[in-house]
Design an enzyme around this catalytic site. Structure first.
Site, short mmCIF file in Angstrom:
data_model
loop_
_atom_site.label_atom_id
_atom_site.label_comp_id
_atom_site.label_asym_id
_atom_site.label_seq_id
_atom_site.Cartn_x
_atom_site.Cartn_y
_atom_site.Cartn_z
N GLU A 1 0.86 -1.19 0.00
CA GLU A 1 0.00 0.00 0.00
C GLU A 1 0.89 1.24 0.00
O GLU A 1 2.01 1.20 0.52
CB GLU A 1 -0.89 -0.10 1.27
CG GLU A 1 -1.70 1.08 1.68
CD GLU A 1 -2.86 1.41 0.77
OE1 GLU A 1 -2.64 1.50 -0.45
OE2 GLU A 1 -3.97 1.64 1.28
N ASP A 2 0.41 2.33 -0.60
CA ASP A 2 1.23 3.55 -0.59
C ASP A 2 1.27 4.18 0.79
O ASP A 2 2.33 4.48 1.32
CB ASP A 2 0.71 4.56 -1.65
CG ASP A 2 -0.79 4.88 -1.52
OD1 ASP A 2 -1.49 4.26 -0.69
OD2 ASP A 2 -1.27 5.74 -2.28
N ASP B 1 -3.71 5.67 6.29
CA ASP B 1 -4.22 6.88 6.92
C ASP B 1 -5.18 6.44 8.03
O ASP B 1 -4.75 6.17 9.15
CB ASP B 1 -4.88 7.73 5.83
CG ASP B 1 -5.30 9.11 6.31
OD1 ASP B 1 -5.09 9.41 7.49
OD2 ASP B 1 -5.82 9.89 5.50
N ARG C 1 1.61 11.84 -9.23
CA ARG C 1 2.05 10.47 -8.95
C ARG C 1 3.48 10.22 -9.42
O ARG C 1 4.17 9.36 -8.89
CB ARG C 1 1.12 9.45 -9.65
CG ARG C 1 -0.28 9.37 -9.08
CD ARG C 1 -0.95 8.09 -9.57
NE ARG C 1 -2.40 8.11 -9.39
CZ ARG C 1 -3.03 7.74 -8.28
NH1 ARG C 1 -2.35 7.33 -7.24
NH2 ARG C 1 -4.35 7.79 -8.20
#
Ligand code: IMP
Ligand code: MG
Length: 194
Positions: free
Chosen positions: A119-120, A123, A185
């Site tokens: 996952e980037d 949060d 991105r």
């Protein structure tokens, strides 16, 4: 020639001239390309160490993980397969409802494989919580999460993120796969937007 004190090149100021930024101001560069490269190299070594045997399937969560995943898998020195997931969460613009649907689902079976979900950024952790439930039902041998960035606000995430690149500040970050309205991105660094 030595620079006059206080006039050394400042990467955050250099970024203000970056044509990739659409004229938006960057508050600062949170992680530059060199820092990211070093950390991804370390993460690759950690992951190599952590998986002694068995099939390893690295599952990238699109779109945000695509840059990180491409660099990460090249630092993992063991056999592996790569696939992707596309998840869509319902909700209004600011709050995700926590309902996650898979828009693209990998064709390979997960059963009896080590799954590393990439996952980037974590949060609230809502997306991941739902995905973990969904993927656990497919009986993988193990399921771990690797995130480039973790904001540590994830109160709803029961499942720990085993591999974390950086403990991120609670700021809106873009670059190295992370977007704001699909922009940024392709930045080779992670920046904090004003
Ligand atoms: P969560 O379900 O609240 O953990 O949201 C995670 C997803 O929100 C990430 O995969 C990103 O796509 C997006 N996101 C969260 N924080 C940021 C940020 O600072 N910049 C860009 N995208 C973010
Ligand atoms: Mg996003």
């Amino acid at each position: 020639m030595t620079a006059v004190p206080g006039t050394e090149p400042n990467p955050a100021l250099a970024a203000l001239d970056d044509p990739r930024l659409l004229g938006r101001e960057v508050k600062r560069i949170a992680y530059d390309a060199g820092e990211i490269e070093r950390r991804v190299h370390e993460l690759g070594a950690e992951i190599t160490e952590a998986y002694p045997d068995g099939d390893l399937l690295v599952l990238g969560l699109l779109k945000g993980s695509f840059v990180f995943l491409a660099d990460l898998v090249r630092q993992i020195r063991r056999p592996l397969h790569v696939d992707f997931l596309v998840a869509s969460s319902y909700g209004d613009a600011t709050h995700s409802s926590g309902v996650v649907r898979l828009v693209y689902d990998p064709e390979t079976t997960l059963e009896a494989k080590h799954i590393l979900l990439v996952e980037d950024i974590v949060d609230s952790g809502r997306t991941l919580s739902r995905l973990v439930n969904l993927l656990t039902a497919r009986k993988p041998k193990s399921l771990e999460i690797c995130a480039l960035l973790h904001k540590h606000l994830a109160t709803s995430l029961k499942y720990p993120t085993r591999f974390v690149g950086f403990d991120a500040p609670n700021e809106f970050l873009v670059g190295y796969g992370l977007d704001h309205a699909e922009n940024f991105r392709h930045l080779p660094y992670v920046a904090s937007l004003k």
